[in-house]
Design an enzyme around this catalytic site. Sequence first.
Site, PDB file in Angstrom:
ATOM      1  N   ASN A  33      -1.120 -18.758 -25.357  1.00  0.00           N
ATOM      2  CA  ASN A  33      -1.795 -17.539 -25.785  1.00  0.00           C
ATOM      3  C   ASN A  33      -3.224 -17.558 -25.256  1.00  0.00           C
ATOM      4  O   ASN A  33      -4.083 -18.264 -25.788  1.00  0.00           O
ATOM      5  CB  ASN A  33      -1.778 -17.445 -27.312  1.00  0.00           C
ATOM      6  CG  ASN A  33      -2.489 -16.198 -27.833  1.00  0.00           C
ATOM      7  OD1 ASN A  33      -2.781 -15.278 -27.078  1.00  0.00           O
ATOM      8  ND2 ASN A  33      -2.766 -16.174 -29.126  1.00  0.00           N
ATOM      9  N   LYS A  67      -5.391 -15.289 -25.410  1.00  0.00           N
ATOM     10  CA  LYS A  67      -6.290 -14.481 -26.238  1.00  0.00           C
ATOM     11  C   LYS A  67      -7.143 -13.570 -25.333  1.00  0.00           C
ATOM     12  O   LYS A  67      -6.613 -13.029 -24.367  1.00  0.00           O
ATOM     13  CB  LYS A  67      -7.119 -15.378 -27.163  1.00  0.00           C
ATOM     14  CG  LYS A  67      -6.214 -16.316 -27.985  1.00  0.00           C
ATOM     15  CD  LYS A  67      -6.928 -17.060 -29.074  1.00  0.00           C
ATOM     16  CE  LYS A  67      -5.954 -17.968 -29.809  1.00  0.00           C
ATOM     17  NZ  LYS A  67      -6.584 -18.665 -30.944  1.00  0.00           N
ATOM     18  N   HIS A  78      -0.077 -12.770 -35.339  1.00  0.00           N
ATOM     19  CA  HIS A  78      -1.042 -13.851 -35.182  1.00  0.00           C
ATOM     20  C   HIS A  78      -2.130 -13.738 -36.253  1.00  0.00           C
ATOM     21  O   HIS A  78      -2.520 -12.630 -36.649  1.00  0.00           O
ATOM     22  CB  HIS A  78      -1.670 -13.811 -33.786  1.00  0.00           C
ATOM     23  CG  HIS A  78      -2.422 -15.047 -33.434  1.00  0.00           C
ATOM     24  ND1 HIS A  78      -3.707 -15.282 -33.887  1.00  0.00           N
ATOM     25  CD2 HIS A  78      -2.076 -16.140 -32.708  1.00  0.00           C
ATOM     26  CE1 HIS A  78      -4.111 -16.456 -33.433  1.00  0.00           C
ATOM     27  NE2 HIS A  78      -3.147 -16.993 -32.721  1.00  0.00           N
ATOM     28  N   GLU A  95      -5.217 -14.022 -36.171  1.00  0.00           N
ATOM     29  CA  GLU A  95      -6.386 -13.235 -35.781  1.00  0.00           C
ATOM     30  C   GLU A  95      -6.120 -11.745 -35.951  1.00  0.00           C
ATOM     31  O   GLU A  95      -7.034 -10.976 -36.266  1.00  0.00           O
ATOM     32  CB  GLU A  95      -6.780 -13.577 -34.341  1.00  0.00           C
ATOM     33  CG  GLU A  95      -7.381 -14.971 -34.244  1.00  0.00           C
ATOM     34  CD  GLU A  95      -7.270 -15.616 -32.879  1.00  0.00           C
ATOM     35  OE1 GLU A  95      -7.604 -16.810 -32.777  1.00  0.00           O
ATOM     36  OE2 GLU A  95      -6.836 -14.940 -31.920  1.00  0.00           O
ATOM     37  N   GLU A 135       1.496 -21.489 -37.560  1.00  0.00           N
ATOM     38  CA  GLU A 135       0.119 -21.751 -37.151  1.00  0.00           C
ATOM     39  C   GLU A 135      -0.784 -21.788 -38.388  1.00  0.00           C
ATOM     40  O   GLU A 135      -1.230 -20.739 -38.861  1.00  0.00           O
ATOM     41  CB  GLU A 135      -0.370 -20.657 -36.194  1.00  0.00           C
ATOM     42  CG  GLU A 135       0.353 -20.634 -34.859  1.00  0.00           C
ATOM     43  CD  GLU A 135      -0.458 -19.905 -33.809  1.00  0.00           C
ATOM     44  OE1 GLU A 135      -0.756 -20.513 -32.780  1.00  0.00           O
ATOM     45  OE2 GLU A 135      -0.816 -18.735 -34.038  1.00  0.00           O
ATOM     46  N   GLY A 191      -8.242 -23.244 -33.353  1.00  0.00           N
ATOM     47  CA  GLY A 191      -9.548 -23.230 -32.711  1.00  0.00           C
ATOM     48  C   GLY A 191     -10.610 -24.057 -33.402  1.00  0.00           C
ATOM     49  O   GLY A 191     -11.785 -23.976 -33.055  1.00  0.00           O
ATOM     50  N   SER A 238      -4.692 -25.946 -32.511  1.00  0.00           N
ATOM     51  CA  SER A 238      -5.421 -27.020 -31.817  1.00  0.00           C
ATOM     52  C   SER A 238      -4.490 -28.040 -31.175  1.00  0.00           C
ATOM     53  O   SER A 238      -4.724 -29.256 -31.239  1.00  0.00           O
ATOM     54  CB  SER A 238      -6.410 -27.707 -32.780  1.00  0.00           C
ATOM     55  OG  SER A 238      -7.397 -26.792 -33.221  1.00  0.00           O
TER      56      SER A 238
END
Length: 252
Positions: free
Chosen positions: A10, A12, A95, A97, A168, A174, A214
């Site tokens: 991904n 992003k 996701h 985010e 996730e 991150g 990560s």
Amino acid sequence: MARQFFVGGNFKMNPGSVQQKKNIIDILNQADLDPSTEVVIAPPALYLVPLKSLVRKEIQLAAQNCYFKTSGAFTGEISPTQLVDVGIPYVILGHSERRTLFHETSELVGNKTKAALDASLKVILCVGETLAEREAERTTEVVNAQLQAVVDVLREASYWSNIVVAYEPVWAIGTGKVATAAQAQEAHAEIRQFLKAGVSESVAETTRVIYGGSVTAANCKELATQPDVDGFLVGGASLKPEFVDIINANRK
């Protein structure tokens, strides 16, 4: 039945230029990749069509999002049928985010998932808990609720053959923190148990459940040894040469 190992990248909202994009693709095109692993990359939307002719045929493409309508006055959105029309096989939905920054509810993710599958896209469906939810021992409750919103709109078990579930944990995305192999295995086993109870035993056994948060070349091999970890959804590391090592994490 053995589940095929799956590694998604991904990107992003990266990379920042066409040249950087080309550099990433050049590395993948020249790399010795495990032929038994399914590899999918998700660049920003404006790079999807150009990359079709640049990336090696073994690597598939995914959009990072799509809407649940096929067309209309929805400024800034991409429809699942548009993605299919230009030959994009996968889309990432749910996701964290999108859920946190853009306030997407689990119900919306469910509707998007059904629309994508009805259009013949395959879906990388993301679920996961925050740090506060994990510390409150609510991981299973939160993840099950996210999955239930999808189960509620997918009335036929056959839909699940085109879904890859990506666990996730939000606290690991991150941040440099990563779930231990044991934590990942436990969460994945719980997801499989939910699918068994909520959909069918067959779906639970055949659906790939991948880990994201990560993932790096340093930790991927241990994670890959877990019986219910069927691969990875990789963020920042997918922009680096080490992505090749992660793709090859399950190589025998």
